[in-house]
Design a protein around this motif. Structure first.
Motif, PDB file in Angstrom:
ATOM      1  N   THR B  10       2.705  11.362  -8.587  1.00 33.23           N
ATOM      2  CA  THR B  10       2.278  10.946  -7.249  1.00 33.23           C
ATOM      3  C   THR B  10       1.350   9.752  -7.342  1.00 33.23           C
ATOM      4  OG1 THR B  10       0.385  12.450  -7.248  1.00 33.23           O
ATOM      5  CG2 THR B  10       2.460  13.309  -6.385  1.00 33.23           C
ATOM      6  N   LEU B  11       1.399   8.935  -6.310  1.00 30.54           N
ATOM      7  CA  LEU B  11       0.556   7.754  -6.233  1.00 30.54           C
ATOM      8  C   LEU B  11       0.197   7.505  -4.780  1.00 30.54           C
ATOM      9  CD1 LEU B  11      -0.649   5.244  -7.646  1.00 30.54           C
ATOM     10  CD2 LEU B  11       1.522   4.078  -7.194  1.00 30.54           C
ATOM     11  N   SER B  12      -1.085   7.347  -4.502  1.00 32.66           N
ATOM     12  CA  SER B  12      -1.537   7.027  -3.147  1.00 32.66           C
ATOM     13  C   SER B  12      -2.234   5.675  -3.169  1.00 32.66           C
ATOM     14  CB  SER B  12      -2.508   8.099  -2.648  1.00 32.66           C
ATOM     15  OG  SER B  12      -1.857   9.337  -2.508  1.00 32.66           O
ATOM     16  N   VAL B  13      -1.858   4.819  -2.230  1.00 30.89           N
ATOM     17  CA  VAL B  13      -2.464   3.485  -2.157  1.00 30.89           C
ATOM     18  C   VAL B  13      -2.799   3.165  -0.708  1.00 30.89           C
ATOM     19  CG1 VAL B  13      -1.247   2.657  -4.205  1.00 30.89           C
ATOM     20  CG2 VAL B  13      -0.255   2.290  -1.948  1.00 30.89           C
ATOM     21  N   GLN B  14      -3.758   2.313  -0.531  1.00 30.58           N
ATOM     22  CA  GLN B  14      -4.125   1.834   0.792  1.00 30.58           C
ATOM     23  C   GLN B  14      -3.132   0.764   1.230  1.00 30.58           C
ATOM     24  OE1 GLN B  14      -6.554   2.736   2.905  1.00 30.58           O
ATOM     25  NE2 GLN B  14      -7.474   4.281   1.576  1.00 30.58           N
ATOM     26  N   GLU B  15      -2.836   0.773   2.503  1.00 32.84           N
ATOM     27  CA  GLU B  15      -1.955  -0.254   3.058  1.00 32.84           C
ATOM     28  C   GLU B  15      -2.518  -1.634   2.727  1.00 32.84           C
ATOM     29  OE1 GLU B  15      -1.424   0.148   7.240  1.00 32.84           O
ATOM     30  OE2 GLU B  15      -0.146  -1.621   7.407  1.00 32.84           O
ATOM     31  N   GLY B  16      -1.653  -2.504   2.270  1.00 34.75           N
ATOM     32  CA  GLY B  16      -2.060  -3.859   1.926  1.00 34.75           C
ATOM     33  C   GLY B  16      -2.363  -4.053   0.454  1.00 34.75           C
ATOM     34  N   ASP B  17      -2.641  -2.942  -0.241  1.00 27.63           N
ATOM     35  CA  ASP B  17      -2.886  -3.045  -1.686  1.00 27.63           C
ATOM     36  C   ASP B  17      -1.562  -3.176  -2.423  1.00 27.63           C
ATOM     37  OD1 ASP B  17      -5.753  -0.769  -1.941  1.00 27.63           O
ATOM     38  OD2 ASP B  17      -5.553  -2.835  -1.192  1.00 27.63           O
ATOM     39  N   ASN B  18      -1.669  -3.529  -3.690  1.00 29.92           N
ATOM     40  CA  ASN B  18      -0.483  -3.573  -4.547  1.00 29.92           C
ATOM     41  C   ASN B  18      -0.282  -2.210  -5.214  1.00 29.92           C
ATOM     42  OD1 ASN B  18      -0.217  -6.287  -3.915  1.00 29.92           O
ATOM     43  ND2 ASN B  18      -1.370  -6.941  -5.709  1.00 29.92           N
ATOM     44  N   SER B  19       0.977  -1.843  -5.413  1.00 31.97           N
ATOM     45  CA  SER B  19       1.320  -0.574  -6.066  1.00 31.97           C
ATOM     46  C   SER B  19       2.013  -0.858  -7.387  1.00 31.97           C
ATOM     47  CB  SER B  19       2.266   0.254  -5.187  1.00 31.97           C
ATOM     48  OG  SER B  19       1.714   0.505  -3.922  1.00 31.97           O
ATOM     49  N   ILE B  20       1.727  -0.029  -8.366  1.00 35.40           N
ATOM     50  CA  ILE B  20       2.421  -0.130  -9.651  1.00 35.40           C
ATOM     51  C   ILE B  20       2.939   1.251 -10.020  1.00 35.40           C
ATOM     52  CG2 ILE B  20       2.257  -0.687 -12.096  1.00 35.40           C
ATOM     53  CD1 ILE B  20      -0.025  -2.585 -11.420  1.00 35.40           C
ATOM     54  N   ILE B  21       4.238   1.333 -10.219  1.00 39.70           N
ATOM     55  CA  ILE B  21       4.883   2.577 -10.600  1.00 39.70           C
ATOM     56  C   ILE B  21       5.476   2.384 -11.991  1.00 39.70           C
ATOM     57  CG2 ILE B  21       6.683   4.250 -10.033  1.00 39.70           C
ATOM     58  CD1 ILE B  21       6.394   3.314  -7.094  1.00 39.70           C
ATOM     59  N   ASN B  22       5.183   3.314 -12.869  1.00 39.76           N
ATOM     60  CA  ASN B  22       5.585   3.180 -14.270  1.00 39.76           C
ATOM     61  C   ASN B  22       6.726   4.125 -14.635  1.00 39.76           C
ATOM     62  OD1 ASN B  22       3.520   1.244 -15.152  1.00 39.76           O
ATOM     63  ND2 ASN B  22       2.115   2.896 -14.629  1.00 39.76           N
ATOM     64  N   CYS B  23       7.440   3.743 -15.677  1.00 36.43           N
ATOM     65  CA  CYS B  23       8.576   4.533 -16.147  1.00 36.43           C
ATOM     66  C   CYS B  23       8.732   4.322 -17.645  1.00 36.43           C
ATOM     67  CB  CYS B  23       9.837   4.106 -15.405  1.00 36.43           C
ATOM     68  SG  CYS B  23      11.354   4.912 -15.941  1.00 36.43           S
ATOM     69  N   ALA B  24       8.919   5.412 -18.369  1.00 38.93           N
ATOM     70  CA  ALA B  24       9.192   5.331 -19.799  1.00 38.93           C
ATOM     71  C   ALA B  24      10.627   5.739 -20.052  1.00 38.93           C
ATOM     72  CB  ALA B  24       8.247   6.241 -20.577  1.00 38.93           C
ATOM     73  N   THR B  80       1.552  -3.360  -0.141  1.00 34.60           N
ATOM     74  CA  THR B  80       2.266  -2.129   0.199  1.00 34.60           C
ATOM     75  C   THR B  80       2.125  -1.787   1.676  1.00 34.60           C
ATOM     76  OG1 THR B  80       1.665  -1.394  -2.023  1.00 34.60           O
ATOM     77  CG2 THR B  80       2.676   0.213  -0.587  1.00 34.60           C
ATOM     78  N   GLN B  81       3.243  -1.380   2.271  1.00 34.80           N
ATOM     79  CA  GLN B  81       3.304  -1.063   3.696  1.00 34.80           C
ATOM     80  C   GLN B  81       3.631   0.414   3.891  1.00 34.80           C
ATOM     81  OE1 GLN B  81       6.375  -3.707   5.033  1.00 34.80           O
ATOM     82  NE2 GLN B  81       5.243  -5.550   4.504  1.00 34.80           N
ATOM     83  N   PRO B  82       3.320   0.962   5.040  1.00 38.39           N
ATOM     84  CA  PRO B  82       3.656   2.383   5.298  1.00 38.39           C
ATOM     85  C   PRO B  82       5.123   2.696   5.064  1.00 38.39           C
ATOM     86  CG  PRO B  82       2.141   1.592   6.964  1.00 38.39           C
ATOM     87  CD  PRO B  82       2.512   0.385   6.133  1.00 38.39           C
ATOM     88  N   GLY B  83       5.992   1.738   5.355  1.00 34.56           N
ATOM     89  CA  GLY B  83       7.421   1.951   5.130  1.00 34.56           C
ATOM     90  C   GLY B  83       7.812   2.042   3.668  1.00 34.56           C
ATOM     91  N   ASP B  84       6.887   1.740   2.788  1.00 40.96           N
ATOM     92  CA  ASP B  84       7.156   1.868   1.349  1.00 40.96           C
ATOM     93  C   ASP B  84       6.951   3.298   0.861  1.00 40.96           C
ATOM     94  OD1 ASP B  84       5.555  -1.338   0.798  1.00 40.96           O
ATOM     95  OD2 ASP B  84       7.694  -0.880   1.092  1.00 40.96           O
ATOM     96  N   THR B 110       2.635   7.364  -1.610  1.00 42.08           N
ATOM     97  CA  THR B 110       2.125   7.552  -0.253  1.00 42.08           C
ATOM     98  C   THR B 110       1.224   6.378   0.091  1.00 42.08           C
ATOM     99  OG1 THR B 110       2.187   9.960  -0.450  1.00 42.08           O
ATOM    100  CG2 THR B 110       0.807   9.034   1.290  1.00 42.08           C
ATOM    101  N   VAL B 111       1.512   5.743   1.204  1.00 38.77           N
ATOM    102  CA  VAL B 111       0.716   4.608   1.636  1.00 38.77           C
ATOM    103  C   VAL B 111      -0.219   5.071   2.755  1.00 38.77           C
ATOM    104  CG1 VAL B 111       0.745   2.270   2.581  1.00 38.77           C
ATOM    105  CG2 VAL B 111       2.574   3.042   1.034  1.00 38.77           C
TER     106      VAL B 111
END
Lengths: 115, 113
Positions: B10-24, B80-84, B110-111
């Motif tokens: 899970t990842l929560s970010v504020q609207e307008g911030d950048n998000s980084i999602i990782n994968c191995a 990041t936007q709510p629609g993300d 979650t934005v």
């Protein structure tokens, strides 16, 4: 924009009953996939068709699951008899044979609940 | 089988911030990767792809980075936007089966407005 169609969207069935799902891929897409997605997990490939032929069904539980794509267009996935552990989202996807992109286009899925 | 997994469920970010999602990923022979977005009740939707001969690829507000040395992918979403808000999956192909993919478990983004 063309979409992959699936029906039904939701299905509730009792264990030991038979259930069938239908998928109509995007027109012209030769490759069709059926996936199972358990809640909280990624999709898991069940079967892959190229036109009417099965390319890979190694993960399909063949004692109870069957899939067909008789005319190389739409496809049906059947479960008989259904078990409680079959409750999941069943996703259909299609793709073109274009090797520049392997993008798969997914349908909305069928949510199956076995009681 | 091969393992494709995500570091954070899970990842929560504020609207307008950048998000980084990782994968191995574990299969060094994989040569093609796709990021998908799945909104609640819908099928996965293609976001961006990258081949193993690239380190970076940019799309509209999204960037995918590939580090083959450590077998790691990341998806960066700008502003990041709510629609993300959705679950994001990375998918790894098998070079022997170019159009067949293994999907990771997914990260729920979650934005916060």
């Amino acid at each position: 924009e063309a979409e992959v169609a699936q029906s039904p969207r939701y299905k509730i069935t009792e264990k030991s009953q038979a259930v069938a799902f239908w998928c109509d891929p995007i027109s012209g897409h030769a490759t069709l996939y059926w996936y199972r997605q358990i809640l909280g997990q990624g999709p898991e490939l069940l079967v892959q068709f190229q036109d009417e032929s099965v390319v890979d069904d190694s993960q399909l539980p063949k004692d109870r699951f069957s899939a067909e794509r008789l005319k190389g267009v739409d496809s049906t996935l059947k479960i008989q008899p259904a078990e409680l552990g079959d409750s999941a989202m069943y996703l259909c996807a299609s793709s073109t044979p274009d090797r520049s992109s392997y993008e798969q286009y997914f349908g909305p899925g069928t949510r199956l609940t076995v009681t | 089988g091969e393992s494709v997994g995500l570091h954070l469920p899970t990842l929560s970010v504020q609207e307008g911030d950048n998000s980084i999602i990782n994968c191995a990923y574990s299969n060094s022979a994989s040569d093609y990767f796709i990021w998908y977005k799945q909104e609640s009740g819908k099928g996965p939707q293609f976001i961006i792809d990258i081949r193993s001969n690239m380190d970076k690829r940019q799309g509209q507000r999204v960037t995918v980075l590939l580090n083959k040395t450590v077998k790691h992918l990341s998806l960066q979403i700008a502003a990041t936007q709510p629609g993300d808000s959705a679950v994001y999956f990375c998918a790894e192909n098998k070079s022997q089966r170019g159009n067949q993919f293994y999907f990771g478990t997914g990260t729920s983004l979650t934005v916060i407005p």
